[in-house]
Design a protein around this motif. Structure first.
Motif, PDB file in Angstrom:
ATOM      1  N   TRP A 122      32.211  26.586 -26.878  1.00  0.00           N
ATOM      2  CA  TRP A 122      32.094  25.178 -26.503  1.00  0.00           C
ATOM      3  C   TRP A 122      32.997  24.824 -25.330  1.00  0.00           C
ATOM      4  CZ3 TRP A 122      28.078  22.578 -27.787  1.00  0.00           C
ATOM      5  CH2 TRP A 122      27.383  22.904 -28.962  1.00  0.00           C
ATOM      6  N   LEU A 123      33.903  25.725 -24.966  1.00  0.00           N
ATOM      7  CA  LEU A 123      34.707  25.512 -23.759  1.00  0.00           C
ATOM      8  C   LEU A 123      33.986  26.020 -22.512  1.00  0.00           C
ATOM      9  CD1 LEU A 123      38.269  26.588 -25.013  1.00  0.00           C
ATOM     10  CD2 LEU A 123      37.316  24.277 -24.859  1.00  0.00           C
ATOM     11  N   VAL A 124      33.301  27.149 -22.650  1.00  0.00           N
ATOM     12  CA  VAL A 124      32.622  27.774 -21.509  1.00  0.00           C
ATOM     13  C   VAL A 124      31.592  26.857 -20.851  1.00  0.00           C
ATOM     14  CG1 VAL A 124      30.976  29.618 -20.959  1.00  0.00           C
ATOM     15  CG2 VAL A 124      33.093  30.167 -22.168  1.00  0.00           C
ATOM     16  N   PRO A 125      30.806  26.051 -21.610  1.00  0.00           N
ATOM     17  CA  PRO A 125      29.861  25.152 -20.930  1.00  0.00           C
ATOM     18  C   PRO A 125      30.521  24.123 -20.025  1.00  0.00           C
ATOM     19  CG  PRO A 125      29.246  25.417 -23.232  1.00  0.00           C
ATOM     20  CD  PRO A 125      30.587  26.070 -23.068  1.00  0.00           C
ATOM     21  N   LEU A 126      31.788  23.830 -20.251  1.00  0.00           N
ATOM     22  CA  LEU A 126      32.472  22.848 -19.410  1.00  0.00           C
ATOM     23  C   LEU A 126      32.785  23.391 -18.018  1.00  0.00           C
ATOM     24  CD1 LEU A 126      35.032  21.415 -22.001  1.00  0.00           C
ATOM     25  CD2 LEU A 126      32.875  20.371 -21.262  1.00  0.00           C
ATOM     26  N   ASN A 127      32.881  24.723 -17.894  1.00  0.00           N
ATOM     27  CA  ASN A 127      33.334  25.303 -16.621  1.00  0.00           C
ATOM     28  C   ASN A 127      32.495  24.866 -15.427  1.00  0.00           C
ATOM     29  OD1 ASN A 127      35.379  26.644 -18.009  1.00  0.00           O
ATOM     30  ND2 ASN A 127      34.167  28.494 -18.303  1.00  0.00           N
ATOM     31  N   PRO A 128      31.153  25.034 -15.452  1.00  0.00           N
ATOM     32  CA  PRO A 128      30.383  24.602 -14.266  1.00  0.00           C
ATOM     33  C   PRO A 128      30.296  23.093 -14.136  1.00  0.00           C
ATOM     34  CG  PRO A 128      28.902  25.376 -15.983  1.00  0.00           C
ATOM     35  CD  PRO A 128      30.300  25.676 -16.463  1.00  0.00           C
ATOM     36  N   ILE A 129      30.320  22.388 -15.276  1.00  0.00           N
ATOM     37  CA  ILE A 129      30.198  20.924 -15.216  1.00  0.00           C
ATOM     38  C   ILE A 129      31.417  20.308 -14.542  1.00  0.00           C
ATOM     39  CG2 ILE A 129      30.032  18.847 -16.636  1.00  0.00           C
ATOM     40  CD1 ILE A 129      28.413  20.477 -18.652  1.00  0.00           C
ATOM     41  N   LEU A 130      32.585  20.909 -14.736  1.00  0.00           N
ATOM     42  CA  LEU A 130      33.802  20.374 -14.125  1.00  0.00           C
ATOM     43  C   LEU A 130      33.762  20.438 -12.602  1.00  0.00           C
ATOM     44  CD1 LEU A 130      36.521  21.800 -16.557  1.00  0.00           C
ATOM     45  CD2 LEU A 130      35.830  19.413 -16.292  1.00  0.00           C
ATOM     46  N   TRP A 131      32.906  21.296 -12.038  1.00  0.00           N
ATOM     47  CA  TRP A 131      32.787  21.361 -10.582  1.00  0.00           C
ATOM     48  C   TRP A 131      32.193  20.072 -10.007  1.00  0.00           C
ATOM     49  CZ3 TRP A 131      33.653  25.415  -6.912  1.00  0.00           C
ATOM     50  CH2 TRP A 131      34.295  26.536  -7.456  1.00  0.00           C
ATOM     51  N   LEU A 132      31.577  19.270 -10.849  1.00  0.00           N
ATOM     52  CA  LEU A 132      31.009  18.009 -10.366  1.00  0.00           C
ATOM     53  C   LEU A 132      32.090  16.959 -10.130  1.00  0.00           C
ATOM     54  CD1 LEU A 132      28.549  19.514 -11.664  1.00  0.00           C
ATOM     55  CD2 LEU A 132      27.693  17.278 -12.349  1.00  0.00           C
ATOM     56  N   GLY A 133      33.324  17.207 -10.601  1.00  0.00           N
ATOM     57  CA  GLY A 133      34.376  16.212 -10.532  1.00  0.00           C
ATOM     58  C   GLY A 133      35.116  16.146  -9.208  1.00  0.00           C
ATOM     59  N   GLY A 134      34.892  17.075  -8.307  1.00  0.00           N
ATOM     60  CA  GLY A 134      35.588  17.049  -7.025  1.00  0.00           C
ATOM     61  C   GLY A 134      35.625  18.416  -6.392  1.00  0.00           C
ATOM     62  N   PHE A 158      41.257  26.926 -16.036  1.00  0.00           N
ATOM     63  CA  PHE A 158      40.587  26.627 -17.308  1.00  0.00           C
ATOM     64  C   PHE A 158      39.438  27.602 -17.554  1.00  0.00           C
ATOM     65  CE2 PHE A 158      37.176  24.491 -19.637  1.00  0.00           C
ATOM     66  CZ  PHE A 158      37.842  24.163 -20.816  1.00  0.00           C
ATOM     67  N   SER A 159      38.700  27.929 -16.499  1.00  0.00           N
ATOM     68  CA  SER A 159      37.601  28.894 -16.631  1.00  0.00           C
ATOM     69  C   SER A 159      38.123  30.259 -17.070  1.00  0.00           C
ATOM     70  CB  SER A 159      36.857  29.013 -15.296  1.00  0.00           C
ATOM     71  OG  SER A 159      35.852  30.003 -15.357  1.00  0.00           O
ATOM     72  N   GLY A 160      39.206  30.726 -16.425  1.00  0.00           N
ATOM     73  CA  GLY A 160      39.786  32.002 -16.828  1.00  0.00           C
ATOM     74  C   GLY A 160      40.280  31.975 -18.258  1.00  0.00           C
ATOM     75  N   PHE A 161      40.863  30.849 -18.678  1.00  0.00           N
ATOM     76  CA  PHE A 161      41.352  30.686 -20.044  1.00  0.00           C
ATOM     77  C   PHE A 161      40.206  30.800 -21.049  1.00  0.00           C
ATOM     78  CE2 PHE A 161      41.898  27.559 -23.507  1.00  0.00           C
ATOM     79  CZ  PHE A 161      42.976  28.122 -24.171  1.00  0.00           C
ATOM     80  N   SER A 162      39.113  30.090 -20.819  1.00  0.00           N
ATOM     81  CA  SER A 162      38.010  30.078 -21.785  1.00  0.00           C
ATOM     82  C   SER A 162      37.253  31.399 -21.805  1.00  0.00           C
ATOM     83  CB  SER A 162      37.057  28.920 -21.469  1.00  0.00           C
ATOM     84  OG  SER A 162      36.589  28.987 -20.139  1.00  0.00           O
ATOM     85  N   TRP A 163      36.985  31.961 -20.617  1.00  0.00           N
ATOM     86  CA  TRP A 163      36.230  33.207 -20.579  1.00  0.00           C
ATOM     87  C   TRP A 163      37.043  34.383 -21.117  1.00  0.00           C
ATOM     88  CZ3 TRP A 163      31.401  33.887 -20.779  1.00  0.00           C
ATOM     89  CH2 TRP A 163      30.501  33.060 -20.112  1.00  0.00           C
ATOM     90  N   SER A 164      38.365  34.372 -20.945  1.00  0.00           N
ATOM     91  CA  SER A 164      39.163  35.481 -21.470  1.00  0.00           C
ATOM     92  C   SER A 164      39.054  35.540 -22.979  1.00  0.00           C
ATOM     93  CB  SER A 164      40.624  35.348 -21.031  1.00  0.00           C
ATOM     94  OG  SER A 164      41.230  34.189 -21.579  1.00  0.00           O
ATOM     95  N   GLY A 165      39.054  34.374 -23.652  1.00  0.00           N
ATOM     96  CA  GLY A 165      38.894  34.366 -25.098  1.00  0.00           C
ATOM     97  C   GLY A 165      37.515  34.824 -25.526  1.00  0.00           C
ATOM     98  N   PHE A 166      36.481  34.327 -24.830  1.00  0.00           N
ATOM     99  CA  PHE A 166      35.109  34.701 -25.198  1.00  0.00           C
ATOM    100  C   PHE A 166      34.872  36.194 -24.976  1.00  0.00           C
ATOM    101  CE2 PHE A 166      30.577  35.208 -24.620  1.00  0.00           C
ATOM    102  CZ  PHE A 166      30.029  34.354 -25.569  1.00  0.00           C
TER     103      PHE A 166
END
Length: 475
Positions: A297-309, A321-329
């Motif tokens: 549920w963290l990984v789906p946020l990674n591309p969406i956060l690119w819309l913020g700036g 954050f992407s490295g943090f979530s993908w390392s766990g997965f």
């Protein structure tokens, strides 16, 4: 010297495996991100670049379906792994001679040799995974693979930077620079083969049934490992809808310099290996499936956060954050697969998992390439719409497929009654005292909430096996 196990034989083999992983990642750091630049130096067309990217992945995925057939007919798994590593090392040597040897056909030879080398590297993956699952004690897998991946990630990043610096310094003689990279890659892969040869492996546990890949694919949803493979494949397809286009977005749409692009890309890689130890320790305490559920549920946020700036500080934060979530997965997913499959079926489960993921990666990249030019603009950029679509698809995969991994109606029980892991009865699962109190409190006010709490308390309902016995070592 780091101690992994009180057993000297196990400890020695696990040390050699860390060195094998470091050497293998050094080879990857010197090659995987430089194949497209090498092809461009050989005057490759856009279509040939696409083939160089997609064809090896497709061949790699299909090769997994034949891997168990080969490995299960050999006396030991090392007798497959070491020759494959040696053959892959040798294939790096002729690459830098291509302009002189093959002239106009050099790009096609590059595509062919790189595809063969990728297949050779992948054919041993199921056997390697089965061997390591037998070798690493179950309660140590999170910490051990977290440490091994952390070392490998640091080596890969360092070699990638050194490789880029070498090409920059030899820009006036670019093929000499590529020759240095490929020659060093061959040496590191030879070192990897040496460390593999020094490892001792537990006796492989054979499956009595013959390997029939079509039947395994047909029945993939009937086992816990198979359902998990489908979930991961869906995540990989959703991820690679957008994955190849982050670089294009940064370089072409945002106008980043190569140095800025490298900094943003490296931020995720650094975070990935820095957090490996954290996820490994946590996984050994709470279980790998819980890490998968969280990071899914963290990984789906990674591309969406690119819309913020698109400012550099903001992108660095979301890349961390992407490295943090993908390392766990990425750490927990293969370790959970080891647990989900019966020991004698691990090689086959890993083969199906790799094949499904590889085909999903190819499909996702091809589909992304087809729809990217047709995406409507979001804040002035069509790629942002594609990133949003990728994030929503990842969330959909997590919502629809991840709960089915623990479906009790199709538990993975392909074990004979004589197997020490066989347990014909499901474990009796009851809510904990805290969960019972929450259910009792919610029931008078909201029956639906009480029902959800009850379901959450008893799921996953699955057939439990006793703790996996450590395989006996040869005298």
């Amino acid at each position: 010297m780091k101690q992994y196990s009180p057993d000297p034989a196990v400890n020695k083999s696990l040390r050699y495996s860390v060195l094998d992983g470091a050497s293998y990642n050094a080879m990857l750091g010197l090659t995987q991100d430089f194949m497209a630049p090498f092809a461009l130096a050989l005057k490759a067309s856009t279509a040939q670049i696409g083939l160089l990217s997609s064809l090896p992945n497709l061949a790699l995925a299909l090769s997994q379906l034949g891997a168990p057939f080969i490995s299960e007919r050999l006396r030991s798994r090392k007798s497959l792994l070491v020759p494959l590593a040696l053959a892959q090392a040798v294939l790096w040597l002729p690459l830098f001679l291509m302009p002189q040897l093959f002239h106009g056909a050099a790009v096609w030879w590059l595509i062919g040799l790189f595809t063969i080398g990728s297949v050779l590297g992948a054919l041993g993956n199921p056997a390697w995974g089965g061997m390591m699952a037998d070798l690493v004690p179950a309660g140590l897998r999170g910490r051990y693979f977290g440490w091994r991946n952390k070392i490998g990630g640091m080596i890969l990043l360092a070699c990638f930077i050194l490789g880029g610096a070498s090409l920059q310094l030899s820009s006036s003689h670019v093929f000499f620079g590529f020759g240095l990279l490929f020659g060093a890659a061959a040496i590191f892969r030879l070192a990897s083969a040496f460390f593999l040869s020094r490892m001792q492996e537990p006796p492989p546990r054979r499956c009595a049934e013959p390997w029939q890949p079509l039947r395994e694919i047909k029945n993939i949803s009937g086992t816990r490992a198979g359902r998990f493979s489908l979930f991961v494949a869906a995540m990989m397809l959703s991820t690679h809808l957008a994955g190849p286009f982050f670089a294009v977005y940064m370089l072409r749409e945002l106008g980043f310099s190569y140095w800025t692009f490298v900094v943003v890309t490296a931020a995720a890689a650094v975070a990935n290996f820095l957090f490996m130890g954290f996820w490994g320790r946590l996984a050994d305490r709470i279980g790998h499936i819980k890490i998968v559920r969280l990071t899914a549920w963290l990984v789906p946020l990674n591309p969406i956060l690119w819309l913020g700036g698109h400012s550099l500080p903001y992108l660095l934060v979301i890349q961390v954050f992407s490295g943090f979530s993908w390392s766990g997965f990425n750490l927990a997913a293969p370790n959970f697969l080891f647990e989900a499959a019966a020991p004698e079926r691990r090689t086959r489960a890993i083969a199906i998992y790799n094949a499904a993921s590889g085909l999903a990666i190819c499909t996702g990249a091809l589909l992304g390439g087809l729809i990217a030019p047709r995406m409507p603009d979001f804040f002035g950029h069509g790629f942002l719409t594609l990133f949003l679509l990728s994030g929503l698809a990842r969330a959909l995969a997590s919502a629809l497929l991840l709960p089915r991994v623990d479906d009790a109606k199709a538990a993975d029980l392909k074990l004979s009654p004589s197997s020490p892991q066989f347990s014909p009865l499901p474990a009796r699962l009851v809510p904990s005292p805290v969960e019972l109190r929450l259910i009792e409190t919610a029931a008078p006010f909201q029956p639906a909430a009480a029902g959800i709490l009850t379901a959450a308390a008893v799921l996953p309902l699955e057939v439990k096996r006793p703790p996996e016995p450590y395989p006996p070592w040869p005298p």
